[in-house]
Design an enzyme around this catalytic site. Structure first.
Site, short mmCIF file in Angstrom:
data_model
loop_
_atom_site.label_atom_id
_atom_site.label_comp_id
_atom_site.label_asym_id
_atom_site.label_seq_id
_atom_site.Cartn_x
_atom_site.Cartn_y
_atom_site.Cartn_z
N CYS A 2 0.86 -1.16 0.00
CA CYS A 2 0.00 0.00 0.00
C CYS A 2 0.90 1.22 0.00
O CYS A 2 2.10 1.11 0.20
CB CYS A 2 -0.86 0.00 1.25
N ARG A 27 1.09 2.24 -5.89
CA ARG A 27 1.39 1.17 -4.93
C ARG A 27 0.16 0.37 -4.53
O ARG A 27 0.25 -0.65 -3.86
CB ARG A 27 2.01 1.76 -3.66
N TRP A 74 -3.82 -1.72 -1.28
CA TRP A 74 -3.85 -2.91 -2.14
C TRP A 74 -4.19 -4.04 -1.19
O TRP A 74 -3.38 -4.44 -0.35
CB TRP A 74 -2.48 -3.13 -2.79
N ASN A 100 1.36 -0.60 5.89
CA ASN A 100 1.72 -1.28 4.65
C ASN A 100 2.48 -2.53 5.03
O ASN A 100 3.55 -2.44 5.65
CB ASN A 100 2.61 -0.37 3.78
N GLY A 101 1.91 -3.68 4.69
CA GLY A 101 2.61 -4.93 5.02
C GLY A 101 1.63 -6.01 5.38
O GLY A 101 0.43 -5.91 5.09
N GLU A 468 8.67 -11.95 -21.17
CA GLU A 468 8.45 -10.59 -20.69
C GLU A 468 7.39 -9.88 -21.55
O GLU A 468 6.52 -9.17 -21.02
CB GLU A 468 9.79 -9.82 -20.71
N LYS A 472 3.89 -8.00 -20.36
CA LYS A 472 3.49 -6.63 -20.70
C LYS A 472 2.08 -6.62 -21.28
O LYS A 472 1.23 -5.84 -20.88
CB LYS A 472 4.43 -6.00 -21.75
N GLU A 475 -0.65 -7.54 -18.56
CA GLU A 475 -0.94 -6.60 -17.46
C GLU A 475 -1.53 -5.30 -17.96
O GLU A 475 -2.32 -4.68 -17.26
CB GLU A 475 0.27 -6.37 -16.55
N HIS A 491 5.61 -29.05 -29.04
CA HIS A 491 5.43 -30.06 -27.98
C HIS A 491 4.11 -29.88 -27.24
O HIS A 491 3.92 -30.44 -26.18
CB HIS A 491 6.60 -30.00 -27.00
N LYS A 584 2.60 -1.44 -8.02
CA LYS A 584 3.95 -1.28 -8.55
C LYS A 584 5.00 -2.00 -7.70
O LYS A 584 5.83 -2.74 -8.23
CB LYS A 584 4.27 0.22 -8.63
O1 M6R Z 1 10.37 -3.45 -8.29
P1 M6R Z 1 10.74 -4.77 -8.88
O2 M6R Z 1 11.54 -4.64 -10.13
O3 M6R Z 1 11.40 -5.69 -7.90
O4 M6R Z 1 9.36 -5.43 -9.27
C1 M6R Z 1 9.28 -6.74 -9.71
C2 M6R Z 1 7.97 -7.06 -10.35
O5 M6R Z 1 6.94 -6.91 -9.42
C3 M6R Z 1 7.70 -6.17 -11.56
O6 M6R Z 1 8.69 -6.28 -12.51
C4 M6R Z 1 6.35 -6.53 -12.20
O7 M6R Z 1 6.41 -7.79 -12.78
C5 M6R Z 1 5.94 -5.44 -13.20
N1 M6R Z 1 4.59 -5.04 -12.99
C6 M6R Z 1 6.02 -5.88 -14.60
O8 M6R Z 1 5.73 -4.87 -15.50
#
Ligand code: M6R
Length: 589
Positions: A2, A27, A74, A100-101, A468, A472, A475, A491, A584
């Site tokens: 959060c 966040r 969150w 937060n936690g 990756e 993208k 998400e 396969h 994030k």
């Molecule tokens: O802050 P970080 O790079 O450690 O975050 C890791 C992942 O949570 C982050 O890369 C996440 O997968 C992104 N939303 C991808 O775009």
């Protein structure tokens, strides 16, 4: 995961907190709330929804006072509801807490407190903290000691801010989750991340794990375990507020994608002695691991191929959440390289903890200076990408890749060659990212935006980038996307290909890329082939040209996929910078 923000000063606190929360919204954004202190009362407004919506509905900015805090949530414990939004309070609404936690032992604590007569009104773990403090106050402790004792009863990772009716300040504490004090002129800010107050001050004091700060007049830092006072230094950070703004762009994501014209150049501007020193450590180590989560994990996975191809060096990629399971392979001679944009990802920090327990040296690639990972690592390379606000990581990804390349080239004793390749790559990206290129990708997005599935294939260095690319697209556009190693399709997954199924094929001129055969197999089954790479091929139905940069192809190939994900998201009306269910920084395990 959060966002928390507090203020103690002379200004009207509520508008300031609304602004800070908006800057922290990346966040978490399923509900929010504010508490202020005024006239011997704790004033609270909170509800489900994003800050602007809740402010529009409840006029958050109108709360009185010069001391207060706010929270953007969150959800972890308890569904998204008004009741579960923060702040949470004690039985008499005298103490307010934001958090937060995750409190791992909250059920036991809650049971114990209930037996003592405390009435709970939410399903959150956070509410336990308010009642614990209340309980400790009842036993005769003052607020400071009550907060300290309560924090010492919590298991897990937490950062909290506490206000009490009649106390002319705030108390904040952390065990695991980030917390930073911003120092203004006769005013103080507390937040989970610097952008919350960057438009007011660049002077900060970091709280370390197991510390608390009492902000009542001059801030006083104390150790949570023994209560002893701690001296802190004021550090000036070099991000400015403008960097963290959207500017003329509609979304942070597109701003950050376009910033890749410069970020790679900035990333590789590292102290060469330090790069060589770390390369030497890598060469000497007996067992090198690379770890990260999500996108940063895919960067590490690419690193595995880069070290192998450039330096003939075997490094092992392990996703951070699984890394502690590898503890039996760790010795004092092992080296751990972590990659994280935020430097606050709980799974990465747990991996570091597991490594440190075995005496492993930790080297980190981090964007956020002063983040927990930066501070617990033996050596940090700051990737210098500037604030990344969109939840979807873009510019941090390519900056992280660039530094891994530098390290690999340095391991091979060819740092200058590596630098030259990366400089060339940076300059070619600058040319590639022009409006015409984006228009062309937009056209493709229009063509495929109603599809339910997108596939991406890559081989060797580009295999992790296929994974990756899928992250993208999923998400940002909520289209189901899946990445595969080109050779794997036959396969099993090829059964999914139907007439028109979009399949992105990452290609490169790196001497390892015989993926065209796999593209043909997909095309033969009706797939719509989107080629990414330096050379057109007849199997491509659509071609997204990327510059020929040899082994550095992952850095350039991921960029058109980022742009495609962005435009797919825009066309589908998605919340680009704050996709549903995400946040994030993932500061929970
Ligand atoms: O802050 P970080 O790079 O450690 O975050 C890791 C992942 O949570 C982050 O890369 C996440 O997968 C992104 N939303 C991808 O775009």
């Amino acid at each position: 995961m959060c966002g928390i923000a507090g203020y103690v000063g002379k200004r009207r606190v509520a508008p300031l907190l609304v602004d800070s929360l908006k800057r922290l919204e990346y966040r978490g954004y399923d509900s929010c709330g504010i508490a202020t202190l005024d006239g011997g009362k704790v004033w609270i407004k909170k509800d489900m929804g994003k800050i602007d919506d809740v402010d529009g509905k409840m006029d958050l900015k109108n709360l009185p006072g010069n001391i207060g805090f706010g929270h953007t949530r969150w959800a972890t414990h308890g569904k998204v509801s008004k009741r579960n939004s923060h702040p949470q309070t004690d039985c008499k609404d005298r103490i307010a807490v934001i958090h937060n936690g995750i409190i791992e032992n909250f059920s036991e604590l809650k049971k114990r407190l209930k037996r003592k007569g405390h009435r709970f009104r939410s399903e959150t773990d956070t509410e336990v903290i308010a009642h614990l403090i209340e309980d400790n106050l009842r036993s005769g402790l003052d607020l400071e000691e009550a907060v300290r004792k309560s924090m010492n009863s919590l298991k897990g990772r937490s950062a909290i801010i506490v206000a009490e009716r009649g106390f002319p300040g705030l108390i904040a504490a952390r065990t695991g989750s980030p917390l930073i004090l911003g120092v203004g002129r006769d005013e103080y800010f507390i937040a989970s991340d610097v952008p919350a107050f960057l438009n007011h001050t660049r002077k900060v004091m970091y709280l370390d794990d197991g510390e608390m700060v009492v902000v009542e007049g001059e801030p006083r830092f104390r150790n949570l375990t023994d209560g002893k006072g701690i001296e802190k230094r004021v550090i000036t950070i070099d991000w400015d507020a403008k960097q963290a703004e959207k500017g003329e762009h509609e979304h942070y994501m597109i701003k950050e994608i376009l910033e890749q014209k410069e970020t790679i150049m900035k990333a590789i501007n590292q102290d060469e002695r330090e790069i060589r020193r770390v390369a030497n450590e890598i060469n000497k180590a007996f067992g090198v691991f690379l770890t990260g989560c999500g996108t940063a994990g895919k960067v590490c996975q690419t690193g595995e191929y880069v070290f192998s191809n450039v330096a003939n060096k075997h490094v092992n990629y392990v996703v951070s959440s699984e890394f502690p399971n590898y503890r039996n392979f760790l010795t004092k001679k092992t080296l751990l390289i972590t990659v994280s944009q935020s430097g606050e990802t709980a799974d990465v920090l747990e991996a570091v903890k597991a490594a440190k327990e075995k005496g492993v040296k930790v080297i980190s690639l981090v964007n956020v200076k002063g983040s927990t990972l930066d501070r617990v690592s033996d050596i940090t390379f700051l990737i210098k990408a500037g604030p990344e606000k969109a939840v979807a990581s873009t510019k941090a990804t390519t900056a992280q890749l660039a530094i891994l390349y530098l390290l690999a080239y340095a391991c091979a004793g060819k740092l200058n060659e590596g630098k030259k390749l990366l400089l060339e790559t940076a300059s070619k990206i600058n040319d590639m990212l022009n409006p015409r290129y984006e228009e062309y990708i937009k056209k493709l997005a229009k063509k495929i935006c109603r599809e339910k599935n997108v596939y991406i294939i890559g081989k060797a260095l580009n295999y992790p980038m296929a994974l990756e690319g899928a992250i993208k697209i999923m998400e940002v556009s909520y289209i189901h996307a899946q990445g595969f190693a080109g050779g794997e399709l036959k396969h099993g997954p090829i059964a999914l290909i139907e007439k028109g199924s979009p399949c992105i094929v990452l290609t490169a001129n790196d001497g390892m890329n015989n993926i065209i055969g796999n593209a043909m197999e997909v095309r033969a089954r009706g797939g719509f082939i989107i080629g990414v790479g330096p050379k057109r091929n007849e199997v491509f139905d659509y071609w997204l040209k990327t510059p020929d940069v040899g082994l550095a192809s992952p850095i350039v190939n991921i960029i058109p996929v980022q742009l495609l994900a962005y435009h797919l998201g825009v066309l589908r009306g998605c919340d680009i910078d704050q996709p549903r269910n995400l946040a994030k920084s993932v500061t929970v395990e």
